[in-house]
Scaffold this motif. Structure first.
Motif, mmCIF file in Angstrom:
data_model
loop_
_atom_site.group_PDB
_atom_site.id
_atom_site.type_symbol
_atom_site.label_atom_id
_atom_site.label_comp_id
_atom_site.label_asym_id
_atom_site.label_seq_id
_atom_site.Cartn_x
_atom_site.Cartn_y
_atom_site.Cartn_z
ATOM 1 N N GLU A 179 0.921 -1.271 -0.065
ATOM 2 C CA GLU A 179 0.037 -0.001 -0.099
ATOM 3 C C GLU A 179 0.853 1.301 -0.126
ATOM 4 O O GLU A 179 0.274 2.376 -0.141
ATOM 5 C CB GLU A 179 -0.742 -0.075 1.270
ATOM 6 C CG GLU A 179 -1.744 -1.199 1.365
ATOM 7 C CD GLU A 179 -2.431 -1.177 2.859
ATOM 8 O OE1 GLU A 179 -2.307 -0.332 3.499
ATOM 9 O OE2 GLU A 179 -3.081 -2.349 2.879
ATOM 10 N N ALA A 182 0.830 4.020 -3.390
ATOM 11 C CA ALA A 182 -0.359 4.471 -3.472
ATOM 12 C C ALA A 182 -0.764 5.537 -2.061
ATOM 13 O O ALA A 182 -1.392 6.776 -2.417
ATOM 14 C CB ALA A 182 -1.460 3.305 -3.261
ATOM 15 N N TRP A 183 -0.045 5.275 -0.904
ATOM 16 C CA TRP A 183 -0.410 6.060 0.210
ATOM 17 C C TRP A 183 0.389 7.084 -0.205
ATOM 18 O O TRP A 183 -0.213 8.266 0.102
ATOM 19 C CB TRP A 183 -0.064 5.332 1.525
ATOM 20 C CG TRP A 183 -0.150 5.904 2.593
ATOM 21 C CD1 TRP A 183 -1.464 5.962 3.424
ATOM 22 C CD2 TRP A 183 0.769 7.262 3.417
ATOM 23 N NE1 TRP A 183 -0.996 6.658 4.483
ATOM 24 C CE2 TRP A 183 0.049 7.694 4.370
ATOM 25 C CE3 TRP A 183 1.877 7.786 2.863
ATOM 26 C CZ2 TRP A 183 0.625 8.565 5.261
ATOM 27 C CZ3 TRP A 183 2.385 8.700 3.839
ATOM 28 C CH2 TRP A 183 1.874 9.213 4.884
ATOM 29 N N LYS A 185 1.199 8.612 -2.902
ATOM 30 C CA LYS A 185 0.688 9.598 -3.954
ATOM 31 C C LYS A 185 -0.504 10.260 -3.334
ATOM 32 O O LYS A 185 -1.046 11.397 -3.717
ATOM 33 C CB LYS A 185 0.245 8.756 -4.958
ATOM 34 C CG LYS A 185 1.507 8.185 -5.838
ATOM 35 C CD LYS A 185 1.065 7.193 -7.037
ATOM 36 C CE LYS A 185 2.210 6.674 -7.903
ATOM 37 N NZ LYS A 185 1.716 5.734 -8.754
ATOM 38 N N ALA A 186 -0.986 9.840 -2.318
ATOM 39 C CA ALA A 186 -2.442 10.307 -1.782
ATOM 40 C C ALA A 186 -2.145 11.139 -0.734
ATOM 41 O O ALA A 186 -2.832 11.790 -0.251
ATOM 42 C CB ALA A 186 -3.375 9.334 -1.258
ATOM 43 N N HIS A 187 -0.926 11.317 -0.306
ATOM 44 C CA HIS A 187 -0.431 12.200 1.020
ATOM 45 C C HIS A 187 0.537 13.163 0.315
ATOM 46 O O HIS A 187 1.824 13.201 0.808
ATOM 47 C CB HIS A 187 -0.099 11.544 1.844
ATOM 48 C CG HIS A 187 -1.096 10.665 2.806
ATOM 49 N ND1 HIS A 187 -1.693 9.540 2.154
ATOM 50 C CD2 HIS A 187 -1.930 10.895 3.861
ATOM 51 C CE1 HIS A 187 -2.712 9.154 3.052
ATOM 52 N NE2 HIS A 187 -2.640 10.004 4.005
ATOM 53 N N PRO A 188 0.276 14.353 -0.552
ATOM 54 C CA PRO A 188 1.384 15.151 -0.722
ATOM 55 C C PRO A 188 1.827 16.059 0.179
ATOM 56 O O PRO A 188 2.870 16.814 0.066
ATOM 57 C CB PRO A 188 0.479 16.308 -1.688
ATOM 58 C CG PRO A 188 -0.816 16.014 -1.314
ATOM 59 C CD PRO A 188 -1.294 14.712 -0.703
#
Length: 508
Positions: A179, A182-183, A185-188
């Motif tokens: 994960e 993906a994590w 990329k989702a947490h800039p």
């Protein structure tokens, strides 16, 4: 108002002294790291352990003004809440109030490993009802309660982040490595354009001492992480010794094996690797390497232009080798990710060193069976520059007349997992069964010292040595020993002449 000459000069001296003091203070500040943290793994704490075993590690880091302590999994042996409570007590004894000596909070950045999540190999063999009962009182049974127990508030999720002194730390708990990207990329809010620390328990496949067993570790992470060249990853699981320069991998991103504060694994596949020979497999003749049961970890200091990794053996408080130095921004070394090991000079024997050999008519193989042996030994081979301490020796049996290689063995340096000051007391050694050698021949023994990357220094060759003939002019007892050695040699015939290195197994 008039000022005397003496007063003027005195004031000028004070001004210069003040300016000089400010300059020294600025230089000192410039030489101080922006971030300093301990990197540990595999503490495997039990409630029956001596608290000083882990306490000395925490106290050492307290004495070095660590801003944080990273533990990359297998913090406990069984994941029990009682083990967590014991751990916190040891922590608070070393860091009163969770603070450094100057009152700064010392951050915890810990991730759970397979032992913490009740997924160790021996746990999987438990009766289901017993394992279920254990999980009720464990980290895996109530992750939120366990996280609160260590003083970190509510459970942040399987992948989480924390900012420490302006640097991002990202962690992923056991079996959630797939994960990670993906994590990210989702947490800039995690600035991956600059140096950041990523912590997980297992090593990504193809990097640092990847476990041999299949199906237990997510295999796609290395490829997925290629875009994150500023990632400094810390992983554990294998217990591999951080005295070994191959514990640092610098490919498209950087991976550091964190070792273990509890027990360190020794390279496998050598004549003197630890372990009992498997039935039907080659039986070594040389006693197992001395590991010294070291307790290992690192202190990582981040500066504006570099990262310094000090490798430490905590039982003695001594360093394990030269500190690794990595320039910032972190560099990619796709052609040879083990760049420090690869570029280190080969170790060399001291001037005047000799290869010694002696017949031992009544020795024992690793199963305790009596046999005739030839013992071969050398002095310690020293490193010849930065990095590159000796890790192993290649022993070769040569035909004295032709120089042809008749037999080869690899042996590890005793105490290569410990401080070099301790290892220097022990040279290279290897034992050959007489029954494996050509009866009645004249041979020579050639020994080559090698570093972590297998780079060899200058070889030494012994004087010609006469192997006893098959009709030994010995006592009846010795002749019986020799005959038994021949039988053992036939049993061992399937063993490789040059034993290959193998990787540490999973779930150490």
């Amino acid at each position: 108002m008039s000022v005397s000459r003496r007063g003027f000069l005195g004031g000028l001296a004070v001004t210069f002294a003040s300016a000089f003091a400010r300059r020294l203070s600025a230089e000192a500040a410039a030489n101080e790291p922006l971030l300093r943290f301990g990197a540990l793994s595999d503490t495997h704490l039990r409630v029956t352990d001596d608290p000083d075993q882990l306490g000395r590690v925490f106290r050492w880091l307290h004495g070095r003004n660590a801003d944080a302590v990273v533990i990359s999994g297998d913090i406990t042996e069984q994941g029990l809440n009682t083990e967590i409570d014991y751990l916190v007590r040891i922590w608070n004894d070393a860091f009163p109030g969770g603070c450094a000596a100057d009152g700064r909070k010392v951050e915890k950045f810990w991730v759970w490993g397979n032992h913490d999540y009740s997924d160790a190999s021996y746990m999987r063999r438990m009766p289901p009802e017993k394992l279920a009962e254990q999980i009720k009182a464990s980290v895996f049974g109530d992750k939120d309660a366990a996280w609160r127990r260590i003083g970190e508030g509510a459970f942040p999720g399987e992948t989480f982040t924390k900012t420490i002194k302006g640097f991002s730390f990202v962690g992923t708990h056991w079996k959630h490595e797939d994960e990670t990207v993906a994590w990210l990329k989702a947490h800039p809010e995690v600035d991956t354009s600059k140096f950041f620390v990523y912590v997980q328990h297992p090593q990504p496949p193809g990097t640092v001492f990847y476990p041999a067993r299949k199906g237990k570790v997510y295999k796609g992470l290395r490829e997925e992480m290629r875009a994150y060249s500023n990632c400094f990853m810390i992983a554990g699981h294998s217990h591999v010794s951080v005295s070994d320069d191959r514990a640092l991998w610098q490919g498209d991103f950087t991976v550091m094996g964190a070792g273990s504060t509890k027990s360190v694994s020794v390279r496998r596949g050598y004549e003197n690797s630890p372990g009992t020979p498997e039935p039907g497999k080659y039986v070594p003749h040389t006693r197992a390497v001395e590991s010294g049961k070291p307790s290992q970890g690192s202190l990582v200091s981040v500066y504006r232009d570099k990262v310094i990794v000090e490798r430490v053996e905590f039982r003695s408080g001594e360093v394990l080798g030269d500190a690794w130095e990595l320039p910032l921004p972190l560099e990619r070394h796709a052609d040879d990710p083990f760049v420090i090991a690869a570029q280190a000079p080969a170790p060399e024997f001291p001037e005047g060193a000799k290869v010694e050999a002696a017949l031992r008519p009544k020795a024992k193989d690793r199963l305790g069976r009596i046999e005739a042996q030839v013992k071969v030994w050398t002095p310690y081979a020293k490193k010849k520059g930065r990095y590159g301490r000796v890790v192993d020796y290649l022993f070769e049996v040569l035909d004295a007349a032709s120089g042809k290689v008749l037999l080869s063995r690899q042996t590890l340096q005793d105490y290569y997992t410990g401080p070099e000051a301790q290892a220097k007391k022990y040279g290279g050694r290897c034992k050959f069964a007489v029954a494996d050698l050509p009866a009645g021949a004249s041979v020579q023994f050639r020994v080559t010292p090698r570093n972590a990357a297998g780079k060899g220094g200058r070889s030494l060759v012994s004087k010609p040595f006469a192997i006893p003939p098959s009709s030994l002019p010995l006592t009846g007892v010795q002749r019986g020993i020799y005959a038994e050695s021949r039988v053992l040699a036939a049993e061992n015939a399937k063993g490789a002449k040059l034993m290959p290195r193998s990787r540490p197994v999973e779930d150490p």
